[in-house]
Design an enzyme around this catalytic site. Structure first.
Site, PDB file in Angstrom:
ATOM      1  N   ASN A 133      26.653  13.450  77.838  1.00 15.65           N
ATOM      2  CA  ASN A 133      27.042  12.054  77.718  1.00 15.65           C
ATOM      3  C   ASN A 133      27.809  11.852  76.411  1.00 15.65           C
ATOM      4  O   ASN A 133      27.229  11.607  75.362  1.00 15.65           O
ATOM      5  CB  ASN A 133      25.798  11.162  77.754  1.00 15.65           C
ATOM      6  CG  ASN A 133      26.160   9.690  77.874  1.00 15.65           C
ATOM      7  OD1 ASN A 133      27.338   9.329  77.895  1.00 15.65           O
ATOM      8  ND2 ASN A 133      25.144   8.835  77.950  1.00 15.65           N
ATOM      9  N   ASN A 142      30.027   3.892  78.418  1.00 15.87           N
ATOM     10  CA  ASN A 142      30.518   3.809  79.791  1.00 15.87           C
ATOM     11  C   ASN A 142      29.459   4.185  80.835  1.00 15.87           C
ATOM     12  O   ASN A 142      29.774   4.406  81.998  1.00 15.87           O
ATOM     13  CB  ASN A 142      31.783   4.666  79.975  1.00 15.87           C
ATOM     14  CG  ASN A 142      31.498   6.157  79.797  1.00 15.87           C
ATOM     15  OD1 ASN A 142      30.346   6.582  79.754  1.00 15.87           O
ATOM     16  ND2 ASN A 142      32.548   6.950  79.709  1.00 15.87           N
ATOM     17  N   ASP A 143      28.195   4.243  80.412  1.00 14.04           N
ATOM     18  CA  ASP A 143      27.151   4.637  81.373  1.00 14.04           C
ATOM     19  C   ASP A 143      27.089   3.662  82.537  1.00 14.04           C
ATOM     20  O   ASP A 143      26.859   4.055  83.682  1.00 14.04           O
ATOM     21  CB  ASP A 143      25.784   4.711  80.684  1.00 14.04           C
ATOM     22  CG  ASP A 143      25.724   5.847  79.666  1.00 14.04           C
ATOM     23  OD1 ASP A 143      26.738   6.551  79.512  1.00 14.04           O
ATOM     24  OD2 ASP A 143      24.662   6.018  79.039  1.00 14.04           O
ATOM     25  N   GLY A 148      24.785   9.107  83.140  1.00 11.56           N
ATOM     26  CA  GLY A 148      25.648   8.739  82.021  1.00 11.56           C
ATOM     27  C   GLY A 148      26.578   9.832  81.513  1.00 11.56           C
ATOM     28  O   GLY A 148      27.406   9.586  80.636  1.00 11.56           O
ATOM     29  N   ASP A 152      29.749  12.306  81.214  1.00 10.18           N
ATOM     30  CA  ASP A 152      31.141  11.872  81.393  1.00 10.18           C
ATOM     31  C   ASP A 152      32.121  12.938  80.906  1.00 10.18           C
ATOM     32  O   ASP A 152      31.727  14.000  80.424  1.00 10.18           O
ATOM     33  CB  ASP A 152      31.373  10.531  80.677  1.00 10.18           C
ATOM     34  CG  ASP A 152      30.839  10.546  79.253  1.00 10.18           C
ATOM     35  OD1 ASP A 152      31.018  11.568  78.571  1.00 10.18           O
ATOM     36  OD2 ASP A 152      30.233   9.535  78.825  1.00 10.18           O
ATOM     37  N   ASP A 184      36.047  20.239  99.511  1.00 12.84           N
ATOM     38  CA  ASP A 184      34.713  20.035 100.066  1.00 12.84           C
ATOM     39  C   ASP A 184      34.738  20.223 101.585  1.00 12.84           C
ATOM     40  O   ASP A 184      35.727  19.921 102.240  1.00 12.84           O
ATOM     41  CB  ASP A 184      34.284  18.597  99.717  1.00 12.84           C
ATOM     42  CG  ASP A 184      32.828  18.330  99.995  1.00 12.84           C
ATOM     43  OD1 ASP A 184      31.997  19.142  99.564  1.00 12.84           O
ATOM     44  OD2 ASP A 184      32.526  17.306 100.638  1.00 12.84           O
ATOM     45  N   GLU A 206      35.143  25.125 100.736  1.00  7.59           N
ATOM     46  CA  GLU A 206      33.729  25.309 101.040  1.00  7.59           C
ATOM     47  C   GLU A 206      33.579  25.448 102.557  1.00  7.59           C
ATOM     48  O   GLU A 206      33.735  24.472 103.281  1.00  7.59           O
ATOM     49  CB  GLU A 206      32.914  24.104 100.545  1.00  7.59           C
ATOM     50  CG  GLU A 206      31.435  24.234 100.859  1.00  7.59           C
ATOM     51  CD  GLU A 206      30.692  22.893 100.838  1.00  7.59           C
ATOM     52  OE1 GLU A 206      29.500  22.894 100.520  1.00  7.59           O
ATOM     53  OE2 GLU A 206      31.306  21.857 101.172  1.00  7.59           O
TER      54      GLU A 206
HETATM   55 CA    CA Z   1      28.599   7.988  79.486  1.00  5.13          CA
END
Ligand code: CA
Length: 622
Positions: free
Chosen positions: A148, A153-154, A174, A176, A341, A370
């Site tokens: 984090n 920006n959480d 959180g 980033d 994906d 994948e």
């Molecule tokens: Ca954050």
């Protein structure tokens, strides 16, 4: 991605969609700049012009507008209107157009809206779209769970998920992009050369989307991870340290809060329109020559989960939208590769077109798909130039080697020797290019290599698997935390597999970055992994060398990697018993009577016999 981590938190709130769409339909009577909610892509590059450029405009009754352009250098090839009058798609012929800004003119009644549009100069230099190969080791991390770097920006006002809570496995924690950037030196110190982060695009879902696989805007980095500019900077800084970046893309499905689903242009953009029809997750079906039509169709056209509706890639507007999106991220951010994906769930003709388009534009680029199946035939089917009978040509250079993952986990646990590894690799003829398979011990969807504390205390098991992974053929991928023997069993939920990386959060008492409070077994695992990685980095024998192996004798597996006449010989005792091996059998790969063991730094005499302690390993250079 695997269906088990479907997110009930999202499902409960799908009903909100219509209400939100209604709120967005604000009362606008004339066309103003504010009426246009999205222009995608927001800009493009001069010179990427072999096909007309699709520009998607979304705003109030844009279909009523008559479009034209302010420049003669670009022309409108095609104007597409849909059942939903809020969409207008223009196909622009930009062939030969120089970098410039022009206006898209939208005339509606007496009003004409000028929408500036830019054709930028293309990237220059060679440190982008570099691809990745067996000379690399890929480090997979989940940005929400790694570090984090910016607690501010959480949570971000205006997004549907209101909280971040590290105590809840399905909540955002959180982590980033700033957190990743702050620790780029860690990757260099460890010795990996490429980063694969699980998807970083906006997932504005009510809950459970911390993993990133429910994309709600393909052109926007999730603000809880950072901005588009943060991502661009991350790639640039990583390149400055010799680390490549692989972007995780999801073409099979999107998040149900994606505007293109909530307020879709028309029902053909998604399979089954707005009606939720569950996929059967039969990844074997597309390559199964006996597959029932209904089973194959449901595998490809069913939805991944109720809140992950299934793009109809057979719709050419959808296909163009997604393909352009990949090009946009290569040019904008300078990424080196893509991880796709749930590759087999995508319309195969479209995914092949996508792979071929990127390969043509960026010859060094690599894409890993994948294709999660349990056997080599069906994995081989998905690789470019596959020679599996009836295989179409996917154009996909790299496929994940799930069967090898299963075997490496199994032999590490049962202690019955390494014959299953030999037996599997002896069938590599099925692969068009085994050296380009992505090999791994675990990832974000599987149990960790150490499923429990017992396995996490077994140094022999760890050393054996890590040595195999980093010296056999293929492009190895490590999952964050495995270098310190983090444990997690999928049976106890996905959250456990995606624990926060120790040291990534202020106040963490254990810190991998500084080595603080690591247990001795974790320190040893880190040092062992680091030693192998640093030895492997730049080692052409491992990056490009041939593989020659022998059937295990008493559970001891012996193989040679060789490049330009230079060999590396690996010998692993896959059993819990001491073994003594007569070396005569291996004469063709032992060029001398003595060798240097990379792991211990000692010289080994290769005369007559060689003794192995339980799970003993020799990594020999001559
Ligand atoms: Ca954050």
């Amino acid at each position: 991605m695997q269906h088990e981590f479907s997110t009930p938190g999202i499902s409960r709130t799908c009903g909100r969609i219509l209400c939100i769409a209604a709120v967005l339909t604000v009362f606008c009577v004339s066309l103003r700049a504010t009426d246009i909610r999205k222009i995608q892509p927001a800009f493009w590059w001069a010179g990427i012009d072999s096909t007309p450029l699709q520009v998607l405009l979304y705003g109030d009754r844009l279909a009523d507008a008559e479009p034209s352009l302010s420049t003669g250098a670009v022309s409108i090839r095609e104007t597409v209107r849909f059942a939903n009058p809020d969409y207008l798609i223009l196909y622009l012929d930009i062939q030969g157009a120089a970098p410039q800004t022009f206006d898209i003119l939208l005339k509606k009644g007496k009003h004409t809206e000028r929408v500036p549009y830019e054709l930028r100069p293309r990237r220059t230099g060679t440190d982008y779209a570099q691809g990745f190969d067996a000379g690399d080791v890929v480090y997979l991390l989940m940005p929400d769970r790694f570090a984090n770097g910016n607690p501010d920006n959480d949570t971000v006002a205006g997004l549907l998920e209101k909280t971040a809570d590290r105590t809840r496995p399905d909540s955002r924690h959180g982590g980033d992009l700033e957190g990743v950037m702050q620790h780029l030196d860690y990757f260099s110190r460890l010795g990996v050369t490429a980063l694969w982060m699980t998807p970083v695009l906006e997932n504005d879902m009510p809950g459970g989307s911390y993993h990133g696989y429910a994309v709600t805007d393909y052109y926007r980095i999730d603000p809880r991870f950072g901005s588009n500019e943060t991502y661009r900077q991350l790639v640039e800084q990583a390149h400055g340290k010799g680390i490549k970046v692989i972007m995780d893309m999801v073409f099979n499905h999107c998040g149900s809060e994606n505007f293109l689903f909530k307020d879709m242009p028309d029902a053909d953009w998604f399979n089954h329109g707005k009606q939720y029809v569950q996929t059967n997750y039969e990844t074997l079906a597309p390559s199964d020559v006996h597959a029932a039509d209904t089973i194959r169709a449901l595998a490809v056209n069913g939805w991944f989960t109720e809140c992950m509706p299934d793009w109809n890639q057979c719709n050419r507007y959808v296909a163009d939208y997604l393909i352009q999106n990949s090009i946009w991220w290569v040019e904008y951010a300078g990424i080196d590769g893509i991880r796709q994906d749930t590759h087999p769930y995508i319309d195969s003709a479209m995914s092949a077109r996508w792979c071929n388009t990127l390969s043509a534009l960026y010859p060094r680029f690599n894409i890993v798909g994948e294709a999660w199946t349990g056997n080599n035939v069906s994995v081989a089917y998905w690789q470019k130039n596959s020679w599996v009978p009836d295989a179409f040509n996917s154009g996909l250079p790299t496929v994940m080697d799930f069967p090898l993952m299963d075997i490496l986990n199994r032999v590490a646990t049962d202690g019955q020797g390494l014959y299953p590894v030999y037996s599997y690799l002896a069938q590599d003829a099925v692969y068009a290019d085994p050296m380009r398979l992505l090999t791994f011990l675990d990832n974000h969807d599987t149990s960790r290599f150490c499923r429990n504390e017992k396995e996490a205390s077994d140094r022999n098991r760890f050393r054996q698997a890590m040595t195999l992974l980093l010296t056999l053929r293929g492009i190895p991928q490590l999952y964050y935390g495995t270098e310190i023997m983090e444990s997690g069993d999928k049976a106890q939920g996905d959250g456990l597999l995606r624990k926060d990386f120790p040291g990534g959060w202020a106040g963490d008492t254990t810190n991998v970055f500084t080595g603080t409070n690591l247990q001795p077994r974790q320190q040893e695992a880190f040092r062992f992994t680091q030693k192998l990685l640093q030895w492997r980095r730049g080692n052409e024998v491992i990056a490009r060398g041939s593989l020659k192996h022998f059937p295990p004798v008493n559970g001891v597996y012996v193989y040679e990697r060789k490049y330009n006449g230079r060999p590396v010989v690996v010998m692993l005792n896959g059993t819990a018993c001491g073994q003594t091996l007569p070396l005569g059998l291996y004469r063709e790969i032992l060029p001398a009577k003595a060798a240097h063991d990379v792991l211990t730094g000692t010289d080994i005499t290769l005369d007559g016999t060689l003794s192995f302690p339980p799970y003993g390993i020799y990594l020999l250079e001559f």
